[in-house]
Design an enzyme around this catalytic site. Structure first.
Site, PDB file in Angstrom:
ATOM      1  N   ASP A 109       9.314  -3.066 -13.017  1.00  0.00           N
ATOM      2  CA  ASP A 109       9.587  -3.002 -11.577  1.00  0.00           C
ATOM      3  C   ASP A 109      10.993  -3.527 -11.299  1.00  0.00           C
ATOM      4  OD1 ASP A 109       7.068  -2.066 -10.935  1.00  0.00           O
ATOM      5  OD2 ASP A 109       6.336  -3.961 -10.115  1.00  0.00           O
ATOM      6  N   ARG A 160      11.326   5.572 -11.928  1.00  0.00           N
ATOM      7  CA  ARG A 160      10.623   5.635 -10.636  1.00  0.00           C
ATOM      8  C   ARG A 160      11.681   5.409  -9.550  1.00  0.00           C
ATOM      9  NH1 ARG A 160       7.353   0.577  -9.607  1.00  0.00           N
ATOM     10  NH2 ARG A 160       5.681   1.461 -10.848  1.00  0.00           N
TER      11      ARG A 160
HETATM   12  C1  LIG Z   1       4.486   3.312  -6.367  1.00  0.00           C
HETATM   13  C2  LIG Z   1       5.518   2.452  -5.725  1.00  0.00           C
HETATM   14  C3  LIG Z   1       6.193   1.519  -6.489  1.00  0.00           C
HETATM   15  C4  LIG Z   1       7.179   0.719  -5.902  1.00  0.00           C
HETATM   16  N1  LIG Z   1       7.917  -0.133  -6.695  1.00  0.00           N
HETATM   17  C5  LIG Z   1       8.931  -0.819  -6.143  1.00  0.00           C
HETATM   18  C6  LIG Z   1       9.804  -1.626  -6.951  1.00  0.00           C
HETATM   19  O1  LIG Z   1       9.660  -1.739  -8.171  1.00  0.00           O
HETATM   20  N2  LIG Z   1      10.813  -2.293  -6.319  1.00  0.00           N
HETATM   21  C7  LIG Z   1      11.029  -2.185  -4.968  1.00  0.00           C
HETATM   22  O2  LIG Z   1      11.979  -2.782  -4.466  1.00  0.00           O
HETATM   23  N3  LIG Z   1      10.195  -1.451  -4.186  1.00  0.00           N
HETATM   24  C8  LIG Z   1       9.164  -0.772  -4.741  1.00  0.00           C
HETATM   25  N4  LIG Z   1       8.371  -0.013  -3.949  1.00  0.00           N
HETATM   26  C9  LIG Z   1       8.439  -0.149  -2.463  1.00  0.00           C
HETATM   27  C10 LIG Z   1       9.461   0.775  -1.860  1.00  0.00           C
HETATM   28  O3  LIG Z   1      10.760   0.369  -2.231  1.00  0.00           O
HETATM   29  C11 LIG Z   1       9.364   0.766  -0.317  1.00  0.00           C
HETATM   30  O4  LIG Z   1       9.601  -0.520   0.139  1.00  0.00           O
HETATM   31  C12 LIG Z   1       8.039   1.232   0.211  1.00  0.00           C
HETATM   32  O5  LIG Z   1       7.497   2.290  -0.547  1.00  0.00           O
HETATM   33  C13 LIG Z   1       8.191   1.705   1.693  1.00  0.00           C
HETATM   34  O6  LIG Z   1       8.992   2.848   1.773  1.00  0.00           O
HETATM   35  P1  LIG Z   1       8.352   4.307   2.000  1.00  0.00           P
HETATM   36  O7  LIG Z   1       9.353   5.318   1.635  1.00  0.00           O
HETATM   37  O8  LIG Z   1       7.081   4.394   1.212  1.00  0.00           O
HETATM   38  O9  LIG Z   1       7.955   4.398   3.503  1.00  0.00           O
HETATM   39  P2  LIG Z   1       8.518   3.591   4.786  1.00  0.00           P
HETATM   40  O10 LIG Z   1      10.013   3.543   4.729  1.00  0.00           O
HETATM   41  O11 LIG Z   1       7.774   2.300   4.912  1.00  0.00           O
HETATM   42  O12 LIG Z   1       8.069   4.529   5.949  1.00  0.00           O
HETATM   43  C14 LIG Z   1       8.794   5.736   6.249  1.00  0.00           C
HETATM   44  C15 LIG Z   1       7.869   6.697   6.989  1.00  0.00           C
HETATM   45  O13 LIG Z   1       6.850   7.133   6.085  1.00  0.00           O
HETATM   46  C16 LIG Z   1       5.627   7.292   6.795  1.00  0.00           C
HETATM   47  N5  LIG Z   1       4.650   6.322   6.271  1.00  0.00           N
HETATM   48  C17 LIG Z   1       4.903   5.207   5.553  1.00  0.00           C
HETATM   49  N6  LIG Z   1       3.756   4.575   5.244  1.00  0.00           N
HETATM   50  C18 LIG Z   1       2.768   5.290   5.812  1.00  0.00           C
HETATM   51  C19 LIG Z   1       1.360   5.141   5.884  1.00  0.00           C
HETATM   52  N7  LIG Z   1       0.743   4.119   5.284  1.00  0.00           N
HETATM   53  N8  LIG Z   1       0.643   6.070   6.556  1.00  0.00           N
HETATM   54  C20 LIG Z   1       1.256   7.121   7.184  1.00  0.00           C
HETATM   55  N9  LIG Z   1       2.598   7.299   7.153  1.00  0.00           N
HETATM   56  C21 LIG Z   1       3.328   6.401   6.483  1.00  0.00           C
HETATM   57  C22 LIG Z   1       5.929   7.007   8.259  1.00  0.00           C
HETATM   58  O14 LIG Z   1       6.302   8.213   8.872  1.00  0.00           O
HETATM   59  C23 LIG Z   1       7.125   6.081   8.161  1.00  0.00           C
HETATM   60  O15 LIG Z   1       7.906   6.078   9.320  1.00  0.00           O
HETATM   61  C24 LIG Z   1       7.417   0.827  -4.511  1.00  0.00           C
HETATM   62  C25 LIG Z   1       6.745   1.773  -3.748  1.00  0.00           C
HETATM   63  C26 LIG Z   1       5.816   2.595  -4.330  1.00  0.00           C
HETATM   64  C27 LIG Z   1       5.134   3.631  -3.503  1.00  0.00           C
END
Ligand SMILES: Cc1cc2nc3c(=O)[nH]c(=O)nc-3n(C[C@H](O)[C@H](O)[C@H](O)COP(=O)(O)OP(=O)(O)OC[C@H]3O[C@@H](n4cnc5c(N)ncnc54)[C@H](O)[C@@H]3O)c2cc1C
Length: 283
Positions: A109, A160
């Site tokens: 990660d 990733r």
């Molecule tokens: C599998 C995985 C591994 C990760 N590993 C790391 C890592 O190693 N290091 C790190 O810094 N970060 C990690 N992250 C976190 C990542 O960096 C983001 O902080 C996190 O995923 C939020 O960004 P997003 O693009 O998912 O959506 P967001 O930016 O939170 O949301 C953007 C839009 O997506 C839609 N959305 C988001 N969530 C939902 C929901 N629950 N239901 C409906 N619509 C929704 C909405 O329209 C929202 O406005 C990981 C995320 C994932 C999925």
């Protein structure tokens, strides 16, 4: 004050592997792969780092024994990165020896920017020795990612791509969602065009739709990449994507040290607070 686990159970699959396994099995049953994450970060002493290494090794062995379809994700600060770089590398290599023996995969990660350079450096060392058994995470919001993603893609690394979960200053990271999304698309294209199997980690419909369109237009098959989401979020979307023939993996955290992970999920999206409140009192 110690928060009760009831707060976290929306996002955390259990406080022990035994509690998490049935949830992993149910996801596998629905055609979804998993990566298990033993929660915790920033271990400060060698005794705890050594114990963590043993737990990670037990986790790899547990996955084999239980017959579940899961890889693991780890944090280098759990393996002693704050104590000493070489000690952390030795621990990582010990873990990867076991991963290779079980034909398993360990994803490192990405943590906050204090660790970006050293994490990429250790990944590159590990990748030379363990190849397909190790992968890394890249955060689209960092200014440095343009260079990193090109270099990692040219090495053939398993990456990733996520937006980035830590609060970072403007001089290091993009701050506006529209800029972060644009960067995400640019780097997703680099990975989709140049690496064997990129992992698209996001819950964001705009990005998911963009990746679907891009891959269709470019003739990149659904078997050539996967979507990744976090446990407790958008399960129906994961199932729909799987039904459409996409590969989907859910990141399933478990363990007793869930507070920092849980706090990041709450800060990320105000709706997550509502999820917590509605699930807190459910069995
Ligand atoms: C599998 C995985 C591994 C990760 N590993 C790391 C890592 O190693 N290091 C790190 O810094 N970060 C990690 N992250 C976190 C990542 O960096 C983001 O902080 C996190 O995923 C939020 O960004 P997003 O693009 O998912 O959506 P967001 O930016 O939170 O949301 C953007 C839009 O997506 C839609 N959305 C988001 N969530 C939902 C929901 N629950 N239901 C409906 N619509 C929704 C909405 O329209 C929202 O406005 C990981 C995320 C994932 C999925």
């Amino acid at each position: 004050m110690k928060l009760p686990y009831a707060f976290a159970k929306r996002f955390v699959a259990g406080e022990s592997l035994d509690q998490a396994v049935p949830k992993v099995a149910a996801l596998n049953e629905a055609g979804i792969k998993v990566t298990l994450d033993l929660l915790g970060e920033n271990v400060k002493d060698r005794t705890t780092a050594d114990e963590t290494l043993s737990h990670y090794i037990e986790l790899l062995q547990g996955i084999s024994e239980q017959g579940i379809d899961s890889t693991i994700s780890i944090k280098l600060t759990m393996l002693g990165l704050d104590i000493d770089r070489d000690y952390c590398r030795d621990n990582l290599f010990k873990l990867l020896d076991v991963a290779r023996k079980h034909d398993q995969f360990v994803r490192i990660d990405m943590e906050g920017t204090d660790y970006t350079e050293v994490t990429i450096g250790l990944f590159k060392e590990a990748f030379k020795v363990y190849g397909k058994h190790v992968g890394i995470v890249i955060q689209a919001y960092l200014h440095r990612t343009k260079k990193d993603v090109e270099e990692l893609a040219s090495l053939g690394a398993d990456v990733r791509l996520c937006k980035g979960a830590y609060k970072e200053p403007e001089r290091l990271a993009l701050q506006k969602m529209s800029d972060i999304r644009a960067a995400y698309k640019e780097y997703a294209a680099v990975l989709l065009d140049n690496t064997i199997y990129p992992r698209i980690a996001t819950h964001d419909d705009e990005l998911i739709e963009w990746v679907k369109t891009y891959t269709t237009e470019k003739g990149i098959g659904k078997s050539r990449f996967e979507f990744q989401m976090l446990y407790g979020l958008r399960l129906e979307t994961c199932k729909e994507l799987a039904a459409q023939g996409y590969n989907v993996r859910i990141y399933v955290p478990y363990g007793t040290m869930w507070v920092p992970y849980f706090t990041r999920r709450l800060k990320e999206r105000k709706e997550n607070i509502w999820f917590v409140l509605t699930t807190m009192f459910q069995k």
